[in-house]
Design an enzyme around this catalytic site. Structure first.
Site, short mmCIF file in Angstrom:
data_model
loop_
_atom_site.label_atom_id
_atom_site.label_comp_id
_atom_site.label_asym_id
_atom_site.label_seq_id
_atom_site.Cartn_x
_atom_site.Cartn_y
_atom_site.Cartn_z
N SER A 155 11.35 69.69 0.20
CA SER A 155 10.96 69.58 1.60
C SER A 155 10.47 68.17 1.87
O SER A 155 9.99 67.47 0.96
CB SER A 155 9.83 70.57 1.93
OG SER A 155 9.28 70.33 3.22
N TYR A 160 1.65 74.10 -0.08
CA TYR A 160 3.10 74.03 0.13
C TYR A 160 3.63 72.64 -0.21
O TYR A 160 4.63 72.50 -0.92
CB TYR A 160 3.42 74.37 1.59
CG TYR A 160 4.90 74.32 1.92
CD1 TYR A 160 5.74 75.37 1.58
CD2 TYR A 160 5.45 73.21 2.57
CE1 TYR A 160 7.10 75.32 1.88
CE2 TYR A 160 6.80 73.15 2.87
CZ TYR A 160 7.62 74.21 2.52
OH TYR A 160 8.96 74.15 2.81
N ALA A 171 2.37 70.33 -2.16
CA ALA A 171 2.30 70.07 -3.60
C ALA A 171 3.42 70.78 -4.34
O ALA A 171 4.02 70.23 -5.28
CB ALA A 171 0.94 70.52 -4.14
N SER A 172 3.74 72.00 -3.92
CA SER A 172 4.82 72.74 -4.59
C SER A 172 6.16 72.05 -4.40
O SER A 172 6.98 71.98 -5.33
CB SER A 172 4.89 74.18 -4.07
OG SER A 172 5.40 74.25 -2.74
N LYS A 173 6.38 71.48 -3.22
CA LYS A 173 7.66 70.83 -2.96
C LYS A 173 7.74 69.44 -3.59
O LYS A 173 8.82 69.01 -4.02
CB LYS A 173 7.88 70.75 -1.45
CG LYS A 173 8.06 72.12 -0.78
CD LYS A 173 9.20 72.91 -1.41
CE LYS A 173 9.49 74.21 -0.66
NZ LYS A 173 10.64 74.95 -1.23
N ILE A 229 13.17 72.91 10.40
CA ILE A 229 14.39 73.70 10.57
C ILE A 229 14.00 75.09 11.06
O ILE A 229 13.01 75.67 10.58
CB ILE A 229 15.15 73.85 9.23
CG1 ILE A 229 15.34 72.48 8.54
CG2 ILE A 229 16.49 74.54 9.46
CD1 ILE A 229 16.19 71.50 9.30
#
Length: 266
Positions: free
Chosen positions: A142, A155, A157-159, A188
């Site tokens: 992302s 979120y 950090a995960s991406k 999106i």
């Protein structure tokens, strides 16, 4: 000849949004597709593909559970005889709690699905692809992993982890003829972002969604899916360990006050 004729493909998060669009496009390009999702949407999407003349099987799975990932790969081998492409697309937002509010359990769950899931996809798909002579793995990261401001701390950090993962995996798979890349969507309209879009529509402000990028609009799932297909195809045969932003140009600049095209900045 269609780009994926005779190829076997797994798509996670295929019940809606980017995954569903990608599964349809893979099938249109000749692939046999195993659609996976934690909801029953994968089975419905697979039926739509078959009704259109494509080859597809739906499967309910938890993309962040290693046994489920292994089971999906075994299912692809049983149904299609091999595995050529794994699109590790499934992800969750985890809500909008700030870094001061998010609990350890929330952090763990978002990382489990968004980062551990793609890692397990690479772990179990790579040996199967190597035996077949190579393949391609595409992960969904992302723009939130590139810069702050596009998602919560957990979120984002995960991406960012996914972007690091594809670099490391590409290096550790040296000699296996397996390419690992990521696509980084901007804003999106998908099932995950539905609350944002619903709120904007109700407030009569849909035209403001995505206005901060140079194209001044939000994207649609098909636009991300087409880049994922490119990364998985032989057209991207020399592209490896990269994360491609598909965000209307949002991540190409630091935040600024932009003037419309043709206007002079004051």
């Amino acid at each position: 000849m269609p780009r994926f004729e005779g190829k076997s493909v797994i798509v996670t998060g295929a019940g809606s949004g980017i995954g569903r669009a990608a599964a349809r496009l893979f099938a249109e390009e000749g692939a046999s597709v195993l659609l996976c999702d934690v909801t029953e949407g994968a089975e419905a999407a697979a039926e739509e593909i078959k009704a259109a003349g494509g080859k597809a099987v739906g499967r309910q799975m938890d993309a962040g559970a290693e046994e489920d990932v292994r089971g999906a790969i075994e299912a692809a081998l049983g149904e299609f005889g091999g595995l050529d492409v794994f699109f590790a697309n499934a992800g969750i937002s985890g809500g909008r709690d700030s870094i001061l509010e998010a609990s350890p359990d929330l952090w763990a769950e978002v990382l489990r699905v968004n980062l551990v899931g793609p890692a397990m996809a690479i772990k179990h798909a790579a040996p199967v692809m190597k035996e077949r002579g190579g393949g391609a793995i595409v992960c969904t990261a992302s723009v939130a992993g590139i810069n702050s401001g596009a998602g919560s701390a957990h979120y984002s950090a995960s991406k960012a982890g996914v972007m690091s993962l594809v670099k490391t995996a590409a290096q550790q798979l040296t000699g296996a003829k397996i390419r690992v890349n990521a696509v980084c969507p901007g804003i999106i309209e998908t099932g995950m972002t539905k609350p944002v879009f619903d709120f904007a529509r109700e407030a009569g402000k849909l035209d403001r969604v995505g206005r901060l990028n140079p194209l001044q609009r939000y994207g649609v799932a098909d636009e991300i899916a087409r880049v994922a297909l490119f990364l998985a195809s032989d057209e991207a045969s020399y592209l490896n360990g990269q994360s491609i932003a598909v965000d209307g140009g949002l991540s190409a600049s630091h935040p600024v006050t932009r003037q419309a095209y043709g206007q002079v900045a004051v």
